[in-house]
Design a protein around this motif. Structure first.
Motif, mmCIF file in Angstrom:
data_model
loop_
_atom_site.group_PDB
_atom_site.id
_atom_site.type_symbol
_atom_site.label_atom_id
_atom_site.label_comp_id
_atom_site.label_asym_id
_atom_site.label_seq_id
_atom_site.Cartn_x
_atom_site.Cartn_y
_atom_site.Cartn_z
ATOM 1 N N PRO A 12 0.647 -1.098 0.034
ATOM 2 C CA PRO A 12 -0.050 0.145 0.048
ATOM 3 C C PRO A 12 0.847 1.264 -0.030
ATOM 4 O O PRO A 12 2.005 1.214 0.465
ATOM 5 N N ILE A 13 0.236 2.152 -0.440
ATOM 6 C CA ILE A 13 0.915 3.643 -0.404
ATOM 7 C C ILE A 13 1.159 3.857 0.977
ATOM 8 O O ILE A 13 0.140 3.880 1.926
ATOM 9 N N PRO A 14 2.307 4.371 1.557
ATOM 10 C CA PRO A 14 2.563 4.785 2.709
ATOM 11 C C PRO A 14 1.798 5.899 3.153
ATOM 12 O O PRO A 14 1.638 7.063 2.358
ATOM 13 N N GLU A 15 1.303 6.079 4.249
ATOM 14 C CA GLU A 15 0.398 7.049 4.817
ATOM 15 C C GLU A 15 1.611 8.350 5.022
ATOM 16 O O GLU A 15 2.448 8.169 5.676
ATOM 17 N N LYS A 16 1.231 9.392 4.410
ATOM 18 C CA LYS A 16 2.499 10.687 4.915
ATOM 19 C C LYS A 16 1.389 11.791 5.201
ATOM 20 O O LYS A 16 0.062 11.905 4.702
ATOM 21 N N PRO A 17 1.952 12.849 6.022
ATOM 22 C CA PRO A 17 1.033 13.953 6.384
ATOM 23 C C PRO A 17 0.735 14.644 5.237
ATOM 24 O O PRO A 17 1.332 14.753 4.099
ATOM 25 N N ILE A 18 -0.396 15.550 5.304
ATOM 26 C CA ILE A 18 -1.205 16.054 3.896
ATOM 27 C C ILE A 18 0.008 17.252 3.649
ATOM 28 O O ILE A 18 0.033 17.502 2.383
ATOM 29 N N GLN A 19 0.769 17.789 4.469
ATOM 30 C CA GLN A 19 1.637 18.671 3.674
ATOM 31 C C GLN A 19 2.570 18.319 2.766
ATOM 32 O O GLN A 19 2.951 18.765 1.778
ATOM 33 N N TYR A 20 2.954 17.009 3.209
ATOM 34 C CA TYR A 20 4.144 16.257 2.492
ATOM 35 C C TYR A 20 3.369 16.127 1.180
ATOM 36 O O TYR A 20 3.927 16.321 -0.139
ATOM 37 N N ARG A 21 1.993 15.687 1.013
ATOM 38 C CA ARG A 21 1.603 15.180 -0.162
ATOM 39 C C ARG A 21 1.234 16.477 -0.985
ATOM 40 O O ARG A 21 1.159 16.366 -2.193
ATOM 41 N N LEU A 22 0.777 17.461 -0.335
ATOM 42 C CA LEU A 22 0.591 18.840 -1.009
ATOM 43 C C LEU A 22 1.696 19.198 -1.743
ATOM 44 O O LEU A 22 1.385 19.798 -2.863
ATOM 45 N N ARG A 23 2.999 19.180 -1.153
ATOM 46 C CA ARG A 23 4.089 19.574 -1.943
ATOM 47 C C ARG A 23 4.308 18.859 -3.259
ATOM 48 O O ARG A 23 4.878 19.268 -4.223
ATOM 49 N N LYS A 37 -16.344 18.813 7.927
ATOM 50 C CA LYS A 37 -15.233 18.267 7.432
ATOM 51 C C LYS A 37 -15.036 18.388 5.790
ATOM 52 O O LYS A 37 -16.050 18.387 5.102
ATOM 53 N N VAL A 38 -13.681 18.320 5.528
ATOM 54 C CA VAL A 38 -13.558 18.446 4.222
ATOM 55 C C VAL A 38 -12.908 17.399 3.789
ATOM 56 O O VAL A 38 -11.540 16.830 4.295
ATOM 57 N N ASN A 39 -13.211 16.679 2.591
ATOM 58 C CA ASN A 39 -12.553 15.320 1.930
ATOM 59 C C ASN A 39 -11.819 15.611 0.855
ATOM 60 O O ASN A 39 -12.427 16.275 -0.201
ATOM 61 N N LEU A 40 -10.519 15.639 0.884
ATOM 62 C CA LEU A 40 -9.675 15.647 -0.134
ATOM 63 C C LEU A 40 -9.113 14.436 -0.867
ATOM 64 O O LEU A 40 -8.871 13.474 -0.202
ATOM 65 N N ASN A 41 -8.977 14.486 -2.216
ATOM 66 C CA ASN A 41 -8.312 13.684 -2.817
ATOM 67 C C ASN A 41 -6.972 14.102 -3.361
ATOM 68 O O ASN A 41 -7.300 14.960 -4.408
ATOM 69 N N ILE A 42 -5.865 13.728 -2.921
ATOM 70 C CA ILE A 42 -4.465 14.415 -3.571
ATOM 71 C C ILE A 42 -3.936 13.196 -4.801
ATOM 72 O O ILE A 42 -3.548 12.148 -3.991
ATOM 73 N N SER A 43 -3.498 13.661 -5.699
ATOM 74 C CA SER A 43 -2.794 12.980 -6.793
ATOM 75 C C SER A 43 -1.330 13.383 -7.031
ATOM 76 O O SER A 43 -1.225 14.549 -7.025
ATOM 77 N N TRP A 44 -0.711 12.665 -7.126
ATOM 78 C CA TRP A 44 0.753 12.943 -7.653
ATOM 79 C C TRP A 44 1.387 11.804 -8.324
ATOM 80 O O TRP A 44 1.036 10.648 -8.423
ATOM 81 N N TYR A 45 2.687 12.163 -9.023
ATOM 82 C CA TYR A 45 3.331 11.288 -9.791
ATOM 83 C C TYR A 45 4.434 10.532 -9.000
ATOM 84 O O TYR A 45 5.506 11.406 -8.560
ATOM 85 N N ASP A 46 4.476 9.253 -8.882
ATOM 86 C CA ASP A 46 5.744 8.558 -8.192
ATOM 87 C C ASP A 46 7.018 8.680 -9.145
ATOM 88 O O ASP A 46 7.011 9.230 -10.191
ATOM 89 N N VAL A 47 8.079 7.911 -8.326
ATOM 90 C CA VAL A 47 9.420 8.145 -9.129
ATOM 91 C C VAL A 47 9.264 7.433 -10.427
ATOM 92 O O VAL A 47 10.369 7.392 -11.409
ATOM 93 N N HIS A 48 8.493 6.318 -10.722
ATOM 94 C CA HIS A 48 8.262 5.754 -11.951
ATOM 95 C C HIS A 48 7.481 6.486 -12.859
ATOM 96 O O HIS A 48 7.103 5.830 -13.964
ATOM 97 N N GLY A 49 6.979 7.651 -12.494
ATOM 98 C CA GLY A 49 5.762 8.145 -13.440
ATOM 99 C C GLY A 49 4.568 7.638 -13.194
ATOM 100 O O GLY A 49 3.654 8.005 -14.040
ATOM 101 N N GLU A 50 4.057 6.813 -12.215
ATOM 102 C CA GLU A 50 2.786 6.434 -12.129
ATOM 103 C C GLU A 50 2.217 7.278 -11.155
ATOM 104 O O GLU A 50 2.562 7.755 -10.317
#
Length: 66
Positions: A12-23, A37-50
């Motif tokens: 599974p994707i390791p849980e990281k603090p929201i500030q880390y994911r926002l960067r 409550k606000v529910n956010l979905n944060i997307s990013w690209y990993d080191v493999h481009g996925e």
């Protein structure tokens, strides 16, 4: 003759603090804003481009920096 079975274990994707994911974010989606409550979905690209994503829930009055 013995059959070999191969298992694929997805880590599974390791849980990281929201500030880390926002960067790292390529896309931030507000999925809902209900009852303080606000529910956010944060997307990013990993080191493999996925593309990866993780969901966060923040309370009303919380401050996050973008």
């Amino acid at each position: 003759m013995k059959k070999s079975t191969q298992q694929t274990i997805e880590s599974p994707i390791p849980e990281k603090p929201i500030q880390y994911r926002l960067r790292q974010a390529s896309c931030i989606t507000v999925e809902s804003a209900i009852r303080n409550k606000v529910n956010l979905n944060i997307s990013w690209y990993d080191v493999h481009g996925e593309e990866q994503s993780q969901k966060y829930s923040i309370s009303a009055g919380s401050v996050i920096e973008l």
